[in-house]
Design a protein around this motif. Structure first.
Motif, PDB file in Angstrom:
ATOM      1  N   UNK A 162       0.827  -1.204   0.000  1.00 27.14           N
ATOM      2  CA  UNK A 162       0.000   0.000   0.000  1.00 27.14           C
ATOM      3  C   UNK A 162       0.864   1.259   0.000  1.00 27.14           C
ATOM      4  N   UNK A 163       1.958   1.211   0.751  1.00 24.93           N
ATOM      5  CA  UNK A 163       2.896   2.335   0.744  1.00 24.93           C
ATOM      6  C   UNK A 163       3.449   2.555  -0.661  1.00 24.93           C
ATOM      7  N   UNK A 164       3.850   1.470  -1.317  1.00 25.24           N
ATOM      8  CA  UNK A 164       4.417   1.596  -2.661  1.00 25.24           C
ATOM      9  C   UNK A 164       3.360   2.017  -3.675  1.00 25.24           C
ATOM     10  N   UNK A 165       2.129   1.541  -3.493  1.00 21.04           N
ATOM     11  CA  UNK A 165       1.051   1.892  -4.428  1.00 21.04           C
ATOM     12  C   UNK A 165       0.728   3.377  -4.356  1.00 21.04           C
ATOM     13  N   UNK A 166       1.054   4.005  -3.250  1.00 20.56           N
ATOM     14  CA  UNK A 166       0.802   5.442  -3.115  1.00 20.56           C
ATOM     15  C   UNK A 166       1.535   6.222  -4.202  1.00 20.56           C
ATOM     16  N   UNK A 167       2.672   5.720  -4.654  1.00 18.84           N
ATOM     17  CA  UNK A 167       3.428   6.419  -5.700  1.00 18.84           C
ATOM     18  C   UNK A 167       2.619   6.533  -6.989  1.00 18.84           C
TER      19      UNK A 167
END
Length: 212
Positions: A162-167
């Motif tokens: 989810x953190x990476x998908x924020x990009x």
């Protein structure tokens, strides 16, 4: 064997070697461009083809042919603000319900990408291929979230996804130069929240952020 025949054979051999070297350098330059353009997606394609770089580059080249001319639709300011609020709610929801939050993020990214002109989320692989042509550096997080929703990740892996998908979310929702107005909006209800100079939302305050 006559001297003419010998010289002719040498010339033909030299030309064949030169042609092979020229083709090899051309492929190397093409491969370098593909690697530079697709980054991690290039490595994934090579791995999927068991190390066959030519097959991987052919696949990526076909993606560019299919989706390279796609024009991203502008996102209206009201739609942008709605997406920002929805993502903030997903971040807050993750604290208590990580799997449900990941499912919501997966659906939201699919809908946002479709609003920006990419293929619909019901055609996930095609949508991902198109996104990889225009946002190669950000699609991996979306893929990870999608896999997490299918139960292929634990809580920490889901959090990282989810953190990476924020990009990708930031890329798709970013304020564009032709926007006529800078709007202020706080995701946690405080009066001093504002977008940064790219139109990205501030992180949620007062609740653990998924990057925290």
């Amino acid at each position: 064997m006559s001297t003419v025949v010998i010289i002719t054979s040498i010339v033909v051999a030299v030309m064949a070697v030169a042609t092979a070297l020229f083709i090899g350098r051309g492929r190397a330059r093409g491969g370098h461009r593909m690697r530079k353009r697709f980054g991690l997606e290039y490595d994934r394609a090579v791995a999927r083809h068991d190390g066959d770089t030519e097959a991987a580059e052919r696949e990526l080249g076909e993606r560019v042919q299919r989706h390279g001319s796609l024009k991203e639709h502008p996102l209206p300011p009201e739609a942008r603000e709605r997406y920002l609020v929805l993502w903030a709610r997903i971040q807050e929801r993750f604290v208590d319900s990580p799997q449900e939050a990941a499912a919501e993020a997966d659906a939201l990214l699919a809908r946002l990408a479709e609003d920006r002109g990419f293929p619909g989320g019901e055609r996930f692989e095609e949508q991902l291929d198109a996104l990889s042509v225009h946002h190669a550096g950000q699609v991996h997080g979306y893929r990870r979230v999608h896999l997490a929703v299918r139960g292929e990740a634990g809580t920490e892996e889901t959090r990282d996804a989810l953190v990476e998908a924020r990009d990708l979310f930031d890329e798709l929702v970013a304020r564009r130069p032709d926007d006529s107005e800078r709007r202020r909006h706080s995701l946690d209800g405080s009066p001093d929240g504002s977008y940064d100079n790219r139109g990205h939302a501030p992180r949620v305050r007062g609740r653990p952020d998924t990057k925290g």
